[in-house]
Design an enzyme around this catalytic site. Sequence first.
Site, mmCIF file in Angstrom:
data_model
loop_
_atom_site.group_PDB
_atom_site.id
_atom_site.type_symbol
_atom_site.label_atom_id
_atom_site.label_comp_id
_atom_site.label_asym_id
_atom_site.label_seq_id
_atom_site.Cartn_x
_atom_site.Cartn_y
_atom_site.Cartn_z
ATOM 1 N N GLU A 1 -2.197 -5.368 -3.488
ATOM 2 C CA GLU A 1 -1.192 -4.580 -2.790
ATOM 3 C C GLU A 1 0.173 -5.581 -2.259
ATOM 4 O OE1 GLU A 1 -3.902 -1.220 -0.785
ATOM 5 O OE2 GLU A 1 -3.387 -2.943 0.264
ATOM 6 N N ASP B 1 0.872 -1.410 -0.084
ATOM 7 C CA ASP B 1 0.197 0.068 -0.040
ATOM 8 C C ASP B 1 0.737 1.294 0.241
ATOM 9 O OD1 ASP B 1 -2.579 1.686 0.416
ATOM 10 O OD2 ASP B 1 -1.587 2.127 2.379
#
Length: 224
Positions: free
Chosen positions: A116, A44
């Site tokens: 992610e 992320d």
Amino acid sequence: MRESADRLTQAIGYEFHNSGLIDVALTHRSAGSINNERYEFLGDAILGFVIADELFNTFPEANEGELSRLRAGLVKRDSLAEIARGLELGKYLNLGPGELRSGGESRSSILADAVEALIASVYLDSGYNESRQLILRLFNQKLSNLSINSQLKDPKTRLQEYLQAKKMQLPKYSIVTTTGVQHKRTFTVCCYIDELNLETLGTGSSRRNAEQNAAEMLLESIEK
């Protein structure tokens, strides 16, 4: 039984030196204690920076708020889930029995987290440059089609369009307080959506600005 990740590595254009890394990236927490949660956290952060850097260079005239909204639109859950579905990522995931029974391989939140984690696994395998190239490949179409004029609609318009698309009632705005002297007032406005049981407060030097700020905060609440 999930499919081998070999086709996935071909789809993303990256061959792993340490295949154990992609195995972790594709393992949901429901499948065991060794899973992709930590990879999600790292991925992320890397994704956010790479997209911010790309937008900063692509739109030199955009201000901070405009860049932030562009980035949020690109890295939000629905956007990542769309990329995951394009890769058919769901069929490579290692899920626990409960998630398998409930269709976890097609759930947007699980798919977005896996994207992610996949980014992080490439970073851990080869470093920043390779992970950046992966992100640019995955987001190539979205970045190419990005238009600052279409993407940067004001928050009230974007909130209204979102609710209309969901066939929900429009938000309601009401002034909570007005402070200051006549020519230097500060307005506080409440924006609320009955169906979602959500409300936010926004402040501004005019009622319109306060409404825009409240709408933007409510959009952020919905995205979270």
